[in-house]
Motif scaffolding. Sequence first.
Motif, PDB file in Angstrom:
ATOM      1  N   TYR A  22     -24.301  -7.954  38.096  1.00 30.44           N
ATOM      2  CA  TYR A  22     -23.862  -6.640  37.628  1.00 30.44           C
ATOM      3  C   TYR A  22     -24.365  -6.426  36.202  1.00 30.44           C
ATOM      4  CZ  TYR A  22     -20.658  -3.194  35.594  1.00 30.44           C
ATOM      5  OH  TYR A  22     -20.127  -2.117  34.936  1.00 30.44           O
ATOM      6  N   THR A  23     -25.060  -5.329  36.002  1.00 34.36           N
ATOM      7  CA  THR A  23     -25.597  -5.037  34.677  1.00 34.36           C
ATOM      8  C   THR A  23     -25.280  -3.594  34.311  1.00 34.36           C
ATOM      9  OG1 THR A  23     -27.441  -6.520  35.157  1.00 34.36           O
ATOM     10  CG2 THR A  23     -27.674  -5.085  33.231  1.00 34.36           C
ATOM     11  N   ARG A  24     -24.742  -3.421  33.122  1.00 35.37           N
ATOM     12  CA  ARG A  24     -24.490  -2.052  32.645  1.00 35.37           C
ATOM     13  C   ARG A  24     -25.791  -1.550  32.037  1.00 35.37           C
ATOM     14  NH1 ARG A  24     -19.330  -2.837  29.699  1.00 35.37           N
ATOM     15  NH2 ARG A  24     -18.463  -3.256  31.740  1.00 35.37           N
ATOM     16  N   ALA A  25     -26.393  -0.561  32.673  1.00 38.68           N
ATOM     17  CA  ALA A  25     -27.685  -0.075  32.178  1.00 38.68           C
ATOM     18  C   ALA A  25     -27.520   0.486  30.772  1.00 38.68           C
ATOM     19  CB  ALA A  25     -28.225   1.005  33.119  1.00 38.68           C
ATOM     20  N   PRO A  26     -28.327  -0.003  29.822  1.00 41.03           N
ATOM     21  CA  PRO A  26     -28.168   0.454  28.435  1.00 41.03           C
ATOM     22  C   PRO A  26     -28.773   1.836  28.176  1.00 41.03           C
ATOM     23  CG  PRO A  26     -29.869  -1.233  28.561  1.00 41.03           C
ATOM     24  CD  PRO A  26     -29.307  -1.093  29.940  1.00 41.03           C
ATOM     25  N   SER A  27     -29.686   2.260  29.033  1.00 37.48           N
ATOM     26  CA  SER A  27     -30.312   3.565  28.825  1.00 37.48           C
ATOM     27  C   SER A  27     -30.841   4.051  30.170  1.00 37.48           C
ATOM     28  CB  SER A  27     -31.481   3.448  27.844  1.00 37.48           C
ATOM     29  OG  SER A  27     -32.516   2.668  28.433  1.00 37.48           O
ATOM     30  N   LEU A  28     -31.152   5.345  30.218  1.00 37.04           N
ATOM     31  CA  LEU A  28     -31.694   5.904  31.453  1.00 37.04           C
ATOM     32  C   LEU A  28     -33.039   5.260  31.779  1.00 37.04           C
ATOM     33  CD1 LEU A  28     -31.319   7.986  33.695  1.00 37.04           C
ATOM     34  CD2 LEU A  28     -32.288   9.714  32.169  1.00 37.04           C
ATOM     35  N   ALA A  29     -33.860   5.045  30.739  1.00 38.05           N
ATOM     36  CA  ALA A  29     -35.172   4.429  30.962  1.00 38.05           C
ATOM     37  C   ALA A  29     -35.014   3.023  31.538  1.00 38.05           C
ATOM     38  CB  ALA A  29     -35.953   4.379  29.642  1.00 38.05           C
ATOM     39  N   GLU A  30     -34.056   2.294  30.979  1.00 40.09           N
ATOM     40  CA  GLU A  30     -33.836   0.929  31.472  1.00 40.09           C
ATOM     41  C   GLU A  30     -33.276   0.959  32.904  1.00 40.09           C
ATOM     42  OE1 GLU A  30     -34.282  -2.921  31.635  1.00 40.09           O
ATOM     43  OE2 GLU A  30     -35.089  -1.641  30.052  1.00 40.09           O
TER      44      GLU A  30
END
Lengths: 327, 169
Positions: A6-14
């Motif tokens: 599980y990863t909280r996406a840090p940005s839309l690009a990421e």
Amino acid sequence: MRPFQYTRAPSLAEASNMTAGKDTLAIAGGTNLLDLMKLQVETPDQLADINRLGFAEIEDTDNGGLRLGALATNTETAVHPRVRSDYPVLSRAILAGATQQLRNKATNGGNLCQRTRCFYFTNIDQPCNKREPGSGCGAIDGIAKLHAILGTSDQCIATYPGDMAVALSALGATVHISGDKGERSVPVRDFHCLPGDTPWIENVLEPGEIITGIVLPAPVGGTQIYRKVRERSSYAFALVSVAAIIELTDGKFSRADLAFGGLAHKPWHDPRVGECLLGQPPSDALFDKAADILLENARGFGENDFKIPLTRRTLHAVLSQATEDAA
Amino acid sequence: MADTITVNETAYPTPDDPRVSLLDFLRQHIGLTGTKKGCDHGQCGACTVIVNGVRINSCLTLAAMHDGDSVTTIEGLGTPDEPSALQRAFLEHDGFQCGYCTPGQICSATAMLEEIAADWPSDASENLEGRIAISGEEIRERMSGNLCRCGAYANIVAAIEEVAAGGRS
């Protein structure tokens, strides 16, 4: 549920980078995805949580329309003052779907991407060309009561299950998408795909593309109706639904934007149906003609044969009601 | 700082295993077994809790997604000595038989009364705008995400109607 990271996406690009590969899925509300993960229909190696990336606002557009953030919930959308007053068919469609608990969590973007509720798709012991390409379609000669009568293929007869997108189709809304190649927009009417030979492709999103918003055009007024026919009066998927925006001028149809749910692999919009009404005074014969056009290529699969007359009658009922309300 | 979830005003660290649903977190990690697991697929409503003021199915969300969120469970609504108005009304109206769905019913109804107070329309509302008129039909539609296999629906609706009427008077 299979193990996953599980990863909280840090940005839309990421988030786009992460979901460009097949093994990572974006999660927003999660009400459909987590259900499918419990059933092992979806088995991602990683979830990219996009909930904290913003684009949850509902805001006016420069031309008088309304932009619905992809991460705004279905509830926030249905109860928004401008949706209620200017786009009532959308409020009605959302409120006709699921339950309050689900609508409170489900997002607009996720709603567009929700998967079919075909029993063969959701049961990993059954054949399904959508879930496992080449395994066959259990529904074609099986339990097909909920299944499609328009736009089917010999690979898949599943329906798109949602209500919201049917109203968005009638309203002529546009889906805004972000990906590694930049941003683009697609009319809702072109967002979902027919099954054809690739039933696992359900919409036009490319790997790594994420929906950021849905834009409604400036309000058109008219009489707006969402009529959903289902097997119980709440919390059931549509057998047939009709989203209608109708206007009469001098006793004749001057607007007839119609879209249908429960009939196909996508919200069904056949421009010929509305066009045949324009300039004509309402009559039973005219409504029959509209239904004839809509159902010209309809095909039942046994258990869902009833949908053909049911669609005719539901369209008739909606047009009669709209005509009375508009008169 | 470690991720935390606040449940009934106490902060807890989120679980290490991302597979843990909010429901399993409540029941198995922090011992709040009032919230019940029925279908585990968002169909029965037994797991309904209130997160940041709105009711959701705790089975269809991951605990890891709730860093910083505030959760209210049935244990946070009242106690045996000081039950909430809805808890008392469910007792008075026999709003249950086996009681398994009851925590979900009461959490759901608690949030539902706030939704009506905010004049959020439902599928049963005649008008999308203006005040919501409380009726049996409105309550049944708004509570359709909470199933009761004992079939105590008539008494559940009566209990909610009583509290709803009190809130409006």
